[in-house]
Design an enzyme around this catalytic site. Sequence first.
Site, PDB file in Angstrom:
ATOM      1  CG  ASP A 178      -1.968  -1.150   1.160  1.00  0.00           C
ATOM      2  OD1 ASP A 178      -1.848  -2.009   0.274  1.00  0.00           O
ATOM      3  OD2 ASP A 178      -2.849  -1.206   2.034  1.00  0.00           O
ATOM      4  CG  HIS A 204      -8.208   5.597   2.903  1.00  0.00           C
ATOM      5  ND1 HIS A 204      -9.081   5.538   3.962  1.00  0.00           N
ATOM      6  CD2 HIS A 204      -7.743   4.332   2.729  1.00  0.00           C
ATOM      7  CE1 HIS A 204      -9.131   4.294   4.413  1.00  0.00           C
ATOM      8  NE2 HIS A 204      -8.333   3.536   3.674  1.00  0.00           N
ATOM      9  CE  LYS A 225      -4.790  -3.972   0.614  1.00  0.00           C
ATOM     10  NZ  LYS A 225      -4.344  -3.347   1.862  1.00  0.00           N
ATOM     11  CB  CYS A 235      -2.289  -2.747   5.069  1.00  0.00           C
ATOM     12  SG  CYS A 235      -4.023  -2.239   4.920  1.00  0.00           S
TER      13      CYS A 235
HETATM   14  C1  VGL Z   1      -4.538   1.053   5.845  1.00  0.00           C
HETATM   15  C2  VGL Z   1      -5.754   2.339   7.280  1.00  0.00           C
HETATM   16  C3  VGL Z   1      -6.865   2.194   6.489  1.00  0.00           C
HETATM   17  C4  VGL Z   1      -3.210   0.461   5.482  1.00  0.00           C
HETATM   18  C5  VGL Z   1      -5.627   0.901   5.039  1.00  0.00           C
HETATM   19  O1  VGL Z   1      -2.909   0.307   4.276  1.00  0.00           O
HETATM   20  O2  VGL Z   1      -2.456   0.155   6.413  1.00  0.00           O
HETATM   21  N1  VGL Z   1      -4.610   1.764   6.963  1.00  0.00           N
HETATM   22  N2  VGL Z   1      -6.786   1.478   5.363  1.00  0.00           N
HETATM   23 ZN    ZN Z   2      -8.225   1.462   3.837  1.00  0.00          ZN
END
Ligand code: VGL
Ligand code: ZN
Length: 200
Positions: free
Chosen positions: A14, A76, A101, A149
């Site tokens: 990510d 986001h 995902k 994540c």
């Molecule tokens: C994530 C918060 C919300 C991540 C994803 O990629 O760690 N954190 N969505």
């Molecule tokens: Zn997220």
Amino acid sequence: MQRYGPGTALIVVDVQNDFADPDGSLNVPGADAVVAAANREIATAIELGAIVVATQDWHPEHTPHFAKDGGPWPVHCVGGTWGAGLHPALEIPEAAPRVRKGANGEDGYSGFTMRDPRTGETTPTELEGLLRATGVERVVVVGLATDYCVKATALDAARLGFRTAVLTDAIAAVDLQPGDGDRALEELRTAGVKLQRSVV
Ligand code: VGL
Ligand code: ZN
């Protein structure tokens, strides 16, 4: 010490505009250093014959993950938007697989599983199959964010039987509550995940 070579996968979790860019809606402090460290790892991993895979948080427009729908997070990484794109400073080959995902409106934290936002039911992404098909036995995890994540992906990797390492120079935490990142590292250690600063 985990090393790179055939049979090892570097999973870049990510590193997307909404997390890694100062203009992103969920900018993670320290993301700049994560991108720089991830780039060093990617270059060496490829040189030594490891495979490199990127994951992307890929949300539907509405999901209980978002504050506007009752969840904890600002909007986001909505699939297909600028925020969901990989950060332009991330030097990752075009040919490296991207595991998104939530291509069908699911979402979730782990690169290995997706969650249906209505039922909460989880289904696997293509990540495990991709690793098995290329003979991967060892996994190295870098990226964002340590307490979500990265943690979920590394815990799943270990649970699935991959020898798993997380590189502490190449991750950063959201720390919604102070100490979340440190607690995540403790949880990883307890689950048998190796913590090392870097491979390169
Ligand atoms: C994530 C918060 C919300 C991540 C994803 O990629 O760690 N954190 N969505
Ligand atoms: Zn997220």
